[in-house]
Design a protein around this motif. Structure first.
Motif, PDB file in Angstrom:
ATOM      1  N   GLU A 127       1.092   5.622  -0.246  1.00 55.36           N
ATOM      2  CA  GLU A 127       0.460   6.950  -0.170  1.00 55.36           C
ATOM      3  C   GLU A 127       1.578   7.978  -0.350  1.00 55.36           C
ATOM      4  O   GLU A 127       2.205   8.412   0.606  1.00 55.36           O
ATOM      5  N   GLU A 175       0.863  -1.186   0.000  1.00 52.15           N
ATOM      6  CA  GLU A 175       0.000   0.000   0.000  1.00 52.15           C
ATOM      7  C   GLU A 175       0.897   1.233   0.000  1.00 52.15           C
ATOM      8  O   GLU A 175       1.814   1.331   0.818  1.00 52.15           O
ATOM      9  N   ARG A 182       4.453   5.434   3.066  1.00 49.66           N
ATOM     10  CA  ARG A 182       3.802   6.747   3.062  1.00 49.66           C
ATOM     11  C   ARG A 182       4.871   7.831   3.066  1.00 49.66           C
ATOM     12  O   ARG A 182       5.843   7.754   3.823  1.00 49.66           O
TER      13      ARG A 182
END
Length: 541
Positions: free
Chosen positions: A419, A417, A461
């Motif tokens: 970001e 994931e 992130r």
């Protein structure tokens, strides 16, 4: 026969003129006494009810002036430190408006002359009589009552001075009481101002730990007016840990110095060094408690930063001292390894005699190549490789590192994931070294998840810290986290928790060195929900 030129035998003698004069004098003196008592009672009542000494004194001088039939009556007060007499009140409003003052040693000033007298005295001058009455308190001069041209009928000078002595005594008593009261109030205001000027949080409680007094600092921290804090239980204003400690100390034997403990208090909002001492009354009995909380949040933060700096300095010293030793060994090992790799590759590709052993030779080649990679990592760790700085974007560096592990991550069932906004500022760095740094972190996270024996997730992130002018990237994993005993050592060279042959312990140490060479910082922490987080902050352009 009537007696000529005389009264008859039944005629009474007429009133004695001297007796009648004495009676009138006594009545006048009694009336004067009564008016004097009324005047002093009104003066004392005015001071007590309004606490306005100046207004009551002004009324007194006007009433005394009428009583004595004087041209003007004034009261002068002694300023000891300035050695002056100040006009405090006058029946003459024009004089009262003037800020008059005289030196206490001035021989020509009636007020100065009167203050040196023992008793009221009458003086005659070209303008008429002058009555001066000293105002005296306990062991000190308070000032002078000055009466100009008194014209009281039916009173002899001696009687006038005697009655004026009573008036001056009443005025002196009132002045001294008011001055004492003002001093008490001044001292109380001083103590309260001092109490409220203390930056530490101070709260005074009774024996049941209910608030009886606080300073402004405590009221401001609790966002409550001081009046609203009174009678409230302490536990309703502070955190649970501090409240429990205060309850425990309530029944404990504490010396006059009290007990001190450090608290992280969420309700007061910070880290505090709290001291609790017994409140002792004049009889020596405990009547409550005093808690003083010193805010050490900033100091604690500085201590943590200093500890981090010391840790980074120690890590840098380890890398510097070890780097020189490692660089020499790596250079010595690199040449024979390259020779072994070259000969093995030549045998595998060209020698017919080596075909039956080609599988074994390839295994040897892979192990030698692994040893060569370790040597290359040692050279990076030692700083022997020169950096080639370019303008880089963190998104691309992370993308290349993740691409290198795509197949391995899929096999392990590890989800990625990300970001990472596209508008993040650039930073200056060596693309190969930064690729190596992030690759090592991702490999470490991958191994942590695989070691847990179940699918997981790696979260990357990035953001821009405008205040510090840094590009910050965090890499989180859903693994078991880093053991507390291991966490302080994960950036140490050659430290590893893996089995022999599965790791060298150089990955994160090399990453640490690369980040530091780029002027950045790297840190590791465990997450509350499980897993670990590595944070890298690099100076932005």
């Amino acid at each position: 026969m009537a007696e000529p030129n005389g009264a008859g035998p039944d005629t009474e003698p007429g009133p004695d003129p001297s007796a009648q004069a004495e009676l009138r004098r006594l009545r006048s003196e009694a009336a004067f006494h009564q008016r004097l008592r009324d005047l002093t009672v009104a003066f004392s009542g005015g001071v007590s009810s309004s606490l306005s000494f100046e207004a009551a004194l002004q009324t007194l001088t006007a009433d005394a002036n009428t009583l004595l039939g004087a041209a003007r009556t004034s009261v002068w007060l002694h300023q000891r430190r300035a050695r002056r007499l100040i006009l405090a009140a006058s029946s003459d409003t024009d004089q009262a408006l003037e800020p008059l003052e005289v030196e206490t040693g001035d021989p020509d000033a009636p007020a100065a002359r009167g203050m040196r007298l023992e008793h009221p005295e009458l003086f005659g001058d070209g303008h008429g009589l002058l009555l001066l009455a000293p105002l005296r308190g306990w062991r000190r001069a308070l000032g002078t009552l000055v009466v100009e041209a008194p014209r009281t009928r039916d009173l002899e000078p001696g009687q006038l001075t005697t009655l004026t002595r009573e008036l001056s005594r009443q005025i002196s008593a009132a002045i001294e009481n008011i001055q004492l009261l003002e001093e008490v109030l001044r001292q109380r205001r001083l103590l309260e101002d001092t109490f409220n000027s203390i930056l530490d949080l101070v709260v005074v409680t009774d024996n049941q730990l209910h608030v009886v007094q606080t300073n402004d600092a405590f009221a401001e921290r609790t966002r409550t007016a001081r009046a609203g804090l009174l009678d409230r239980p302490l536990h309703s204003l502070v955190g649970e840990e501090l409240a429990a400690w205060a309850r425990a100390r309530e029944f404990a034997e504490a010396g006059p110095e009290g007990d001190t403990r450090r608290f992280e208090d969420p309700r007061l909002g910070g880290t505090f060094l709290v001291t609790m001492t017994p409140l002792i009354n004049a009889d020596g009995r405990p009547t409550g408690h005093v808690l003083v909380a010193r805010d050490i949040t900033h100091q604690t933060r500085l201590e943590a930063e200093q500890a981090a700096l010391r840790e980074r300095l120690g890590q840098s010293e380890k890398l510097a001292s070890l780097g020189q030793f490692v660089a020499g060994i790596a250079h010595e090992m690199n040449n024979p390894l390259q020779g072994v790799l070259g000969h093995l590759e030549l045998m595998i590709e060209t020698s017919a005699d080596a075909r039956p052993l080609r599988r074994d030779l390839r295994r040897i080649y892979h192990e030698a190549d692994r040893a060569a990679k370790i040597v290359r990592n040692l050279l990076v760790f030692a700083g022997s490789r020169r950096m080639t700085r370019r303008r880089l974007r963190i998104n691309r560096v992370v993308s290349r590192a993740l691409s290198s592990r795509t197949a391995s991550l899929k096999r392990g069932g590890i989800e990625i994931e990300r970001e990472q906004p596209e508008d993040l500022p650039e930073f200056s760095g060596d693309p190969l070294l930064m690729h190596q740094a992030f690759l090592n972190i991702i490999i470490n996270a991958e191994h942590a998840i695989l070691g847990a024996g179940q699918p997981g997730r790696i979260e990357v992130r990035s953001w821009h810290d405008a205040a510090r002018q840094q590009v910050v990237t965090t890499v989180r994993d859903t693994g078991p986290g880093i053991p507390a005993a291991v966490l302080p050592r994960i950036f140490d060279p050659f430290f590893t928790t893996k089995e022999v042959g599965q790791g060298t312990g150089l990955g994160l140490a090399i990453t640490y060195g690369i980040v530091q060479e780029h002027g950045g910082t790297i840190s590791a922490a465990n997450l509350r929900e499980g897993g670990a987080e590595i944070t890298i902050a690099l100076p932005s352009l």
